[in-house]
Design a protein around this motif. Structure first.
Motif, mmCIF file in Angstrom:
data_model
loop_
_atom_site.group_PDB
_atom_site.id
_atom_site.type_symbol
_atom_site.label_atom_id
_atom_site.label_comp_id
_atom_site.label_asym_id
_atom_site.label_seq_id
_atom_site.Cartn_x
_atom_site.Cartn_y
_atom_site.Cartn_z
ATOM 1 N N GLU A 222 6.926 5.210 1.201
ATOM 2 C CA GLU A 222 6.050 4.032 1.284
ATOM 3 C C GLU A 222 6.862 2.738 1.155
ATOM 4 O OE1 GLU A 222 2.073 3.772 0.945
ATOM 5 O OE2 GLU A 222 2.704 5.278 2.405
ATOM 6 N N LEU A 223 7.874 2.743 0.292
ATOM 7 C CA LEU A 223 8.733 1.566 0.156
ATOM 8 C C LEU A 223 9.556 1.334 1.413
ATOM 9 C CD1 LEU A 223 9.572 1.798 -3.563
ATOM 10 C CD2 LEU A 223 8.913 -0.298 -2.382
ATOM 11 N N ALA A 224 10.001 2.399 2.048
ATOM 12 C CA ALA A 224 10.728 2.260 3.311
ATOM 13 C C ALA A 224 9.826 1.620 4.366
ATOM 14 C CB ALA A 224 11.251 3.615 3.790
ATOM 15 N N VAL A 225 8.583 2.048 4.412
ATOM 16 C CA VAL A 225 7.617 1.466 5.356
ATOM 17 C C VAL A 225 7.384 -0.005 5.013
ATOM 18 C CG1 VAL A 225 5.210 1.531 6.132
ATOM 19 C CG2 VAL A 225 6.511 3.667 5.894
ATOM 20 N N ALA A 226 7.138 -0.289 3.746
ATOM 21 C CA ALA A 226 6.895 -1.675 3.317
ATOM 22 C C ALA A 226 8.093 -2.565 3.640
ATOM 23 C CB ALA A 226 6.573 -1.717 1.823
ATOM 24 N N GLY A 227 9.291 -2.047 3.433
ATOM 25 C CA GLY A 227 10.485 -2.819 3.751
ATOM 26 C C GLY A 227 10.576 -3.157 5.222
ATOM 27 N N MET A 228 10.189 -2.225 6.054
ATOM 28 C CA MET A 228 10.251 -2.445 7.498
ATOM 29 C C MET A 228 9.279 -3.529 7.938
ATOM 30 S SD MET A 228 11.845 -1.403 10.108
ATOM 31 C CE MET A 228 11.668 -2.335 11.603
ATOM 32 N N VAL A 229 8.111 -3.598 7.342
ATOM 33 C CA VAL A 229 7.057 -4.514 7.814
ATOM 34 C C VAL A 229 6.820 -5.710 6.883
ATOM 35 C CG1 VAL A 229 5.902 -2.679 9.107
ATOM 36 C CG2 VAL A 229 5.191 -3.155 6.743
ATOM 37 N N HIS A 230 7.646 -5.891 5.864
ATOM 38 C CA HIS A 230 7.342 -6.898 4.841
ATOM 39 C C HIS A 230 7.214 -8.321 5.378
ATOM 40 C CE1 HIS A 230 11.696 -7.516 4.941
ATOM 41 N NE2 HIS A 230 11.489 -8.645 4.277
ATOM 42 N N ASP A 231 7.890 -8.650 6.462
ATOM 43 C CA ASP A 231 7.834 -10.011 7.009
ATOM 44 C C ASP A 231 7.054 -10.103 8.318
ATOM 45 O OD1 ASP A 231 9.165 -11.380 4.998
ATOM 46 O OD2 ASP A 231 11.129 -11.233 5.953
ATOM 47 N N VAL B 94 -2.688 -8.337 8.982
ATOM 48 C CA VAL B 94 -2.296 -7.536 10.144
ATOM 49 C C VAL B 94 -2.211 -6.056 9.759
ATOM 50 C CG1 VAL B 94 -0.358 -7.045 11.715
ATOM 51 C CG2 VAL B 94 -1.080 -9.406 11.317
ATOM 52 N N LEU B 95 -1.545 -5.773 8.650
ATOM 53 C CA LEU B 95 -1.319 -4.389 8.235
ATOM 54 C C LEU B 95 -2.609 -3.695 7.793
ATOM 55 C CD1 LEU B 95 2.015 -4.976 6.312
ATOM 56 C CD2 LEU B 95 1.749 -3.987 8.606
ATOM 57 N N LYS B 96 -3.489 -4.429 7.146
ATOM 58 C CA LYS B 96 -4.762 -3.853 6.702
ATOM 59 C C LYS B 96 -5.575 -3.401 7.905
ATOM 60 C CE LYS B 96 -8.580 -4.625 3.574
ATOM 61 N NZ LYS B 96 -9.183 -5.529 2.587
ATOM 62 N N LYS B 97 -5.606 -4.215 8.958
ATOM 63 C CA LYS B 97 -6.337 -3.863 10.179
ATOM 64 C C LYS B 97 -5.777 -2.601 10.824
ATOM 65 C CE LYS B 97 -7.628 -8.568 11.398
ATOM 66 N NZ LYS B 97 -7.370 -9.682 12.322
ATOM 67 N N ARG B 98 -4.523 -2.301 10.546
ATOM 68 C CA ARG B 98 -3.874 -1.141 11.156
ATOM 69 C C ARG B 98 -3.821 0.073 10.224
ATOM 70 N NH1 ARG B 98 -2.677 -5.518 13.644
ATOM 71 N NH2 ARG B 98 -2.057 -5.582 15.818
ATOM 72 N N GLY B 99 -4.499 -0.037 9.087
ATOM 73 C CA GLY B 99 -4.672 1.121 8.223
ATOM 74 C C GLY B 99 -3.507 1.454 7.301
ATOM 75 N N TYR B 100 -2.650 0.493 6.989
ATOM 76 C CA TYR B 100 -1.557 0.765 6.052
ATOM 77 C C TYR B 100 -2.127 0.997 4.652
ATOM 78 C CZ TYR B 100 2.091 -0.255 9.430
ATOM 79 O OH TYR B 100 2.933 -0.195 10.514
ATOM 80 N N SER B 101 -1.386 1.734 3.845
ATOM 81 C CA SER B 101 -1.853 2.112 2.507
ATOM 82 C C SER B 101 -1.964 0.902 1.583
ATOM 83 C CB SER B 101 -0.892 3.128 1.890
ATOM 84 O OG SER B 101 0.309 2.485 1.489
ATOM 85 N N PRO B 102 -2.806 1.007 0.556
ATOM 86 C CA PRO B 102 -2.894 -0.064 -0.437
ATOM 87 C C PRO B 102 -1.530 -0.360 -1.087
ATOM 88 C CG PRO B 102 -4.755 1.404 -0.675
ATOM 89 C CD PRO B 102 -3.823 2.043 0.324
ATOM 90 N N PHE B 103 -0.705 0.669 -1.296
ATOM 91 C CA PHE B 103 0.623 0.468 -1.886
ATOM 92 C C PHE B 103 1.472 -0.450 -1.001
ATOM 93 C CE2 PHE B 103 5.088 1.379 -2.548
ATOM 94 C CZ PHE B 103 5.201 1.402 -3.922
ATOM 95 N N VAL B 104 1.493 -0.192 0.301
ATOM 96 C CA VAL B 104 2.272 -1.012 1.237
ATOM 97 C C VAL B 104 1.706 -2.430 1.285
ATOM 98 C CG1 VAL B 104 2.898 -1.338 3.670
ATOM 99 C CG2 VAL B 104 3.105 0.926 2.618
ATOM 100 N N LEU B 105 0.386 -2.556 1.366
ATOM 101 C CA LEU B 105 -0.245 -3.878 1.422
ATOM 102 C C LEU B 105 0.114 -4.712 0.196
ATOM 103 C CD1 LEU B 105 -3.806 -2.922 2.715
ATOM 104 C CD2 LEU B 105 -1.915 -3.886 4.037
#
Length: 176
Positions: free
Chosen positions: A40-49, A84-95
């Motif tokens: 999940e952190l790897a995903v968050a890092g990829m999309v954080h900006d 943007v990420l919420k609309k695409r179904g990312y997890s609460p942790f990533v958001l």
């Protein structure tokens, strides 16, 4: 804004996201977090900006640091990214990790001025990794700093970071 500038910015942001993703994963492993949280952190890092893509009309595209008027728009990128990420179904942790990744441990960050452990764990990890990646990447207005210089600069601003995460991050960097 020319297509060349937009393409350059997009390529730069993607490269930055990959670097933060790799650093966040390695730091999470060093902290002995569960594999699903490391992922999940790897995903968050990829999309954080990702929210910065919605701000391109406010950016000057010049080779100078941002002017003060533009900073208020850039600071909205965490909120815009979460939308943007919420609309695409990312997890609460990533958001949550994305939304708070500019909070400083001493409470001086944004968007909510959280401090210490009020800041979600994922955000505290991204804060360290994002800072290091930004310092060690070439920017239009400066050259990249070397690893040792980046570490010294981060130590000078250590109040921004959770010390346990910063130490785990350093261990992870020195292992690679």
């Amino acid at each position: 804004m020319s297509e060349k500038i937009i393409r350059y910015d997009l390529e730069t942001e993607i490269d930055h996201g990959i670097e933060v993703s790799n650093l966040a994963y390695a730091t999470a492993k060093e902290l002995d977090l569960a594999e699903n949280l490391c992922y999940e952190l790897a995903v968050a890092g990829m999309v954080h900006d990702i929210g910065k893509l919605r701000l391109s009309r406010y950016m000057s595209g010049e080779e100078n640091p941002l002017v003060i008027e533009e900073i208020k728009y850039v600071r909205r990128h965490t909120q815009l990214g979460c939308e943007v990420l919420k609309k695409r179904g990312y997890s609460p942790f990533v958001l949550e990790a994305v939304y708070y990744h500019h909070e400083n441990y001493d409470g001086s960050g944004y968007p909510e001025n959280l401090r210490g452990e009020e800041i979600p764990l994922g955000s505290r990890i991204l804060r360290v990794c994002d800072t290091y990646a930004a310092l060690t990447e070439k920017r239009p207005y400066r050259d990249a700093f070397g690893q040792e210089t980046a570490f010294r600069m981060m130590i000078d601003e250590v109040k921004n970071f959770d010390m346990q995460i910063f130490l785990a991050f350093q261990r992870a960097i020195h292992k690679s």
